[in-house]
Design a protein around this motif. Structure first.
Motif, mmCIF file in Angstrom:
data_model
loop_
_atom_site.group_PDB
_atom_site.id
_atom_site.type_symbol
_atom_site.label_atom_id
_atom_site.label_comp_id
_atom_site.label_asym_id
_atom_site.label_seq_id
_atom_site.Cartn_x
_atom_site.Cartn_y
_atom_site.Cartn_z
ATOM 1 N N GLY A 171 0.920 -1.237 0.093
ATOM 2 C CA GLY A 171 -0.022 -0.086 0.086
ATOM 3 C C GLY A 171 0.864 1.158 -0.054
ATOM 4 N N GLY A 172 2.204 0.997 0.065
ATOM 5 C CA GLY A 172 2.704 2.419 0.042
ATOM 6 C C GLY A 172 4.343 2.152 0.463
ATOM 7 N N VAL A 173 4.981 3.242 1.129
ATOM 8 C CA VAL A 173 6.322 3.313 1.470
ATOM 9 C C VAL A 173 6.295 3.831 3.136
ATOM 10 N N VAL A 174 7.209 3.410 3.814
ATOM 11 C CA VAL A 174 7.453 3.654 5.072
ATOM 12 C C VAL A 174 8.909 4.068 5.356
ATOM 13 N N GLU A 175 9.127 5.389 6.025
ATOM 14 C CA GLU A 175 10.600 5.761 6.194
ATOM 15 C C GLU A 175 10.873 5.057 7.477
ATOM 16 N N THR A 188 22.089 -10.516 7.927
ATOM 17 C CA THR A 188 20.705 -10.165 8.393
ATOM 18 C C THR A 188 20.638 -8.665 8.712
ATOM 19 N N SER A 189 19.413 -8.100 8.094
ATOM 20 C CA SER A 189 19.125 -6.654 8.431
ATOM 21 C C SER A 189 17.779 -6.702 8.680
ATOM 22 N N VAL A 190 17.470 -5.507 9.681
ATOM 23 C CA VAL A 190 16.010 -5.220 9.976
ATOM 24 C C VAL A 190 15.798 -3.938 9.970
ATOM 25 N N TRP A 191 14.808 -3.469 9.844
ATOM 26 C CA TRP A 191 14.310 -1.887 9.777
ATOM 27 C C TRP A 191 13.048 -1.739 10.738
ATOM 28 N N TYR A 192 13.409 -0.455 11.450
ATOM 29 C CA TYR A 192 12.444 -0.154 12.379
ATOM 30 C C TYR A 192 12.016 1.487 11.960
ATOM 31 N N LEU A 219 0.999 0.158 7.348
ATOM 32 C CA LEU A 219 0.345 1.539 7.148
ATOM 33 C C LEU A 219 -0.994 1.688 7.942
ATOM 34 N N GLU A 220 -1.440 0.421 8.572
ATOM 35 C CA GLU A 220 -2.481 0.620 9.674
ATOM 36 C C GLU A 220 -2.154 1.497 10.873
ATOM 37 N N LYS A 221 -0.789 1.288 11.175
ATOM 38 C CA LYS A 221 -0.577 1.983 12.567
ATOM 39 C C LYS A 221 0.514 2.923 12.286
ATOM 40 N N VAL A 222 0.819 3.365 10.965
ATOM 41 C CA VAL A 222 1.775 4.553 10.871
ATOM 42 C C VAL A 222 1.563 5.811 11.126
ATOM 43 N N ASN A 223 -0.074 6.412 10.901
ATOM 44 C CA ASN A 223 -0.471 7.691 11.140
ATOM 45 C C ASN A 223 -0.867 7.957 12.536
#
Length: 223
Positions: A171-175, A188-192, A219-223
């Motif tokens: 559904g989109g992009v998250v920084e 191993t790489s992880v993103w937060y 995206l349900e919890k980003v905004n």
């Protein structure tokens, strides 16, 4: 005083914010879910659910990979784990793994300050707090040891902050900020994201291919 201030500032820059485990529902709601991709194709899913029961937080994770060729199964991987947390401490763990035809199972239970682990190689105890490699708790990036939930062993690691990146999600992009593991855990790489939510994962599979996670619920919890 300047050295202490610089040290504390450094810690703030290294890691995303991490609240109490009891507040995990504020970050993720009831669950976080990912598509699992290999060479750009969806080959499975990873779902982690969160349930608060009295003073305990119960975290269930399941991951499935099925690789097919001409409609015939080539490889299957199934992972199940149940974590129980209380007062921000891991108090119990149950793991079941099916990797092709290889099966792994182990448990852990806390007795005061000691976590008793019935690892496949041999039982052992670990003192103090320890995070698992289930990745949902961003506080793990500040630690130097993790309980590997695929092997049952304690891994000594270094987690290096690599910088901010744009992460593709459904559904989109998250920084988010990328962290790379070295030491006993490699490739191993992880993103937060800025709130400490887990938004992506990449690791090398047993056959040398790279596995990527694409978040379905971020995206349900980003905004």
């Amino acid at each position: 005083m300047m050295k202490i201030a610089s040290f504390l500032l450094g810690l703030m820059l290294i890691s995303p914010p991490a609240g109490a485990v009891s507040d995990v529902g504020d970050l993720y709601g009831d669950q976080i879910a990912f598509d699992v991709l290999r060479k750009g194709d969806v080959v499975g899913e990873h779902v982690t659910t969160f349930q608060k029961k009295g003073e305990e937080v119960i975290v269930n994770s399941r991951m499935n990979i099925d690789i097919m060729a001409l409609f015939f199964p080539l490889y299957a991987f199934e992972y199940r784990s149940k974590e129980i947390w209380k007062d921000d401490q891991l108090t119990a763990l149950d793991v079941r793994v099916l990797d092709g035809s290889d099966k792994t199972a182990f448990t852990a239970k806390r007795e005061n300050e000691l976590l008793d682990v019935t690892a496949p190689d041999k039982p052992y105890q670990v003192a103090g707090q320890v995070f698992t490699t289930n990745h949902w708790n961003s506080a793990v990036v500040n630690d130097r040891r993790v309980l590997n939930t695929l092997t049952g062993n304690i891994n000594i690691v270094t987690v290096e902050k690599k910088g901010r990146e744009s992460v593709d999600v459904v559904g989109g992009v998250v920084e988010a900020t990328r962290y790379d593991y070295t030491g006993d855990l490699k490739d191993t790489s992880v993103w937060y994201d800025d709130q400490g939510r887990w938004v992506s994962l990449r690791f090398k599979a047993r056959d040398g291919s790279m596995i990527d996670y694409r978040c379905r619920t971020c995206l349900e919890k980003v905004n």
